[in-house]
Design an enzyme around this catalytic site. Structure first.
Site, PDB file in Angstrom:
ATOM      1  N   ASP A  77      96.517 -19.275  99.785  1.00  0.00           N
ATOM      2  CA  ASP A  77      96.380 -20.514 100.553  1.00  0.00           C
ATOM      3  C   ASP A  77      97.732 -21.109 100.911  1.00  0.00           C
ATOM      4  OD1 ASP A  77      96.712 -21.129  97.768  1.00  0.00           O
ATOM      5  OD2 ASP A  77      96.118 -23.195  98.181  1.00  0.00           O
ATOM      6  N   ASP A  88     105.282 -19.653 101.700  1.00  0.00           N
ATOM      7  CA  ASP A  88     104.687 -20.018 100.405  1.00  0.00           C
ATOM      8  C   ASP A  88     103.173 -19.916 100.549  1.00  0.00           C
ATOM      9  OD1 ASP A  88     103.925 -21.178  98.014  1.00  0.00           O
ATOM     10  OD2 ASP A  88     104.474 -23.210  98.597  1.00  0.00           O
ATOM     11  N   HIS A 147     106.504 -26.439 102.345  1.00  0.00           N
ATOM     12  CA  HIS A 147     105.672 -27.632 102.539  1.00  0.00           C
ATOM     13  C   HIS A 147     106.239 -28.538 103.625  1.00  0.00           C
ATOM     14  CE1 HIS A 147     103.696 -27.334  98.260  1.00  0.00           C
ATOM     15  NE2 HIS A 147     103.745 -26.166  98.893  1.00  0.00           N
ATOM     16  N   HIS A 162      99.515 -16.307  95.780  1.00  0.00           N
ATOM     17  CA  HIS A 162      98.337 -17.059  96.224  1.00  0.00           C
ATOM     18  C   HIS A 162      98.178 -16.970  97.734  1.00  0.00           C
ATOM     19  CE1 HIS A 162     100.541 -20.705  97.700  1.00  0.00           C
ATOM     20  NE2 HIS A 162     101.371 -20.465  96.695  1.00  0.00           N
ATOM     21  N   ASP A 185     106.289 -16.312  93.582  1.00  0.00           N
ATOM     22  CA  ASP A 185     105.915 -17.593  94.191  1.00  0.00           C
ATOM     23  C   ASP A 185     106.866 -18.701  93.764  1.00  0.00           C
ATOM     24  OD1 ASP A 185     104.506 -19.597  95.519  1.00  0.00           O
ATOM     25  OD2 ASP A 185     103.155 -19.929  93.845  1.00  0.00           O
ATOM     26  N   GLU A 216      95.703 -22.628  95.215  1.00  0.00           N
ATOM     27  CA  GLU A 216      96.871 -22.927  94.387  1.00  0.00           C
ATOM     28  C   GLU A 216      97.488 -24.258  94.769  1.00  0.00           C
ATOM     29  OE1 GLU A 216     101.180 -22.851  93.154  1.00  0.00           O
ATOM     30  OE2 GLU A 216     100.265 -23.161  95.118  1.00  0.00           O
ATOM     31  N   GLU A 217      97.473 -24.548  96.063  1.00  0.00           N
ATOM     32  CA  GLU A 217      98.152 -25.738  96.567  1.00  0.00           C
ATOM     33  C   GLU A 217      97.400 -27.038  96.279  1.00  0.00           C
ATOM     34  OE1 GLU A 217     101.050 -25.593  97.404  1.00  0.00           O
ATOM     35  OE2 GLU A 217     101.541 -23.765  98.508  1.00  0.00           O
TER      36      GLU A 217
END
Length: 369
Positions: free
Chosen positions: A77, A106, A344, A75, A163, A139-140
């Protein structure tokens, strides 16, 4: 694989701002990279549907018709704070941000590994079947981009998603389905000091329901959680409105259904006992999966990991990814660990060697007959 080339590509990608629904510049860069590698690239309508800058990218490279068609997914984003990333590489070859933002490994590490693998396949003339690359948006924020994918766009026998955390060799062979719910309790307003007995506190009703519902770790494959409990108001008024938002997950679809029924019953019973009303709704966000040792996809990924020089490490996970959604669209797909850590967070980091090693696995996955 040239480490300097991998480092340059990864550092350039993480410096492209691409938080969810603002992936336009990232998509353009990925499109260019894929076109240069010989892929035909299309953009779907996910951006229009979600109000974003771009849609998902779906790219196809023809291959030998005698070999399986494969799909590689990642992904585009990132989470916030992810704007203005300033990466640094330490003496051990580990990439970090400057500590004010996430790094964006990520999942830009996954994209870098995919592009590196494709370049290796092209430069070495490695035989392969059709290769499809799917790079999603959003995705997030709940796998939103993947949920906009059309089954008609996907054409593969086996899929590999790059991922996941975990050492190289990690394979997420089982993961839960997720259902989200929202319960709105309606009570009766009254003055809390003059006539509280005339009121029905929605907060008290909601608290009773939450205390009686399944919560936390229910068993080794099932969980439930409350994420939001909102019932704001002045202290001199018996609150008449509360909204609760939560979720349940399970690798067993029957257990997920049963837990959701128990949660709804807890809210219905608490409201009934107090003379309040409740509006309860829930939705399955994505389905779970479980690939046994005999599954052809799992065997292919494990063999690719071995050929790349690593040991397969099958694990059962508690989270979801785009792979959950793509699976429901008819392409068997599993997620592998690519070595990023502390995602994150502003402490997010990844070793460049892990990106190279993930690319080696992807090469073998594409090249297997």
């Amino acid at each position: 694989m040239n480490r300097d080339v991998v480092e340059h590509l990864f550092l350039s990608l993480v410096q492209i701002d691409s938080h969810s629904l603002h992936e336009g510049a990232m998509a353009e860069r990925c499109r260019k990279e894929l076109v240069d590698l010989g892929f035909h690239v299309v953009e779907d309508e996910a951006g229009t549907a979600l109000g974003g800058e771009t849609g998902n990218l779906i790219a196809v490279l023809p291959g030998s018709p005698d070999r399986p068609k494969v799909l590689l997914a990642a992904h585009m984003d990132t989470v916030q704070p992810g704007q203005g990333v300033r990466p640094r590489v330490d003496e051990a070859g580990v990439v970090w941000s400057d500590g004010t933002t996430v790094l964006g490994a990520d999942d830009k590490a996954g994209i870098t590994a995919i592009l590196t693998a494709l370049r290796e396949i092209r430069e070495r003339g490695i035989e392969h079947g059709q290769i499809q690359v799917v790079l999603t948006i959003g995705e997030e924020i709940g796998l939103q981009g993947a949920k906009q994918l059309s089954r008609d766009h996907l054409d593969a026998d086996f899929g590999l998603s790059l991922d996941s955390s975990g050492d190289i060799g990690t394979i997420a062979i089982a993961g839960p389905g997720q259902a989200k719910f929202e319960a709105t309790i309606t009570g009766v307003r009254a003055h809390a000091g003059v006539a509280p007995e005339k009121g029905i506190s929605a907060i008290k009703v909601a608290a009773t329901a939450v205390s009686n519902m399944p919560h936390g770790r229910i068993d080794d494959e099932t969980t439930a959680n409350i994420g939001s409990f909102v019932g704001q108001g002045p202290t001199n008024v018996v609150a008449d409105k509360v909204t609760i938002v939560g979720e349940a997950r399970s690798r067993n679809p029957e257990k997920l259904s049963r837990v959701m029924s128990q949660i709804e019953s807890a809210f219905q019973e608490a409201a009934r006992s107090a003379g309040a009303q409740v509006a309860f709704q829930h939705q399955v966000m994505y389905e779970g999966f479980d690939f046994p040792e005999t599954a052809p996809l799992r065997q292919r990924i494990e063999r690719a990991i071995e050929l790349a020089g690593f040991t397969p490490k099958p694990v059962k996970v508690g989270g979801g990814s785009d792979a959950n959604v793509i699976q429901t669209l008819g392409v068997p797909i599993l997620n592998i660990g690519i070595g990023y850590e502390d995602i994150h967070s502003t402490n997010e980091h990844i070793a460049l060697q892990n990106i190279i090693d993930a690319a080696k696995v992807a090469v073998q996955f594409c090249a297997l007959p």
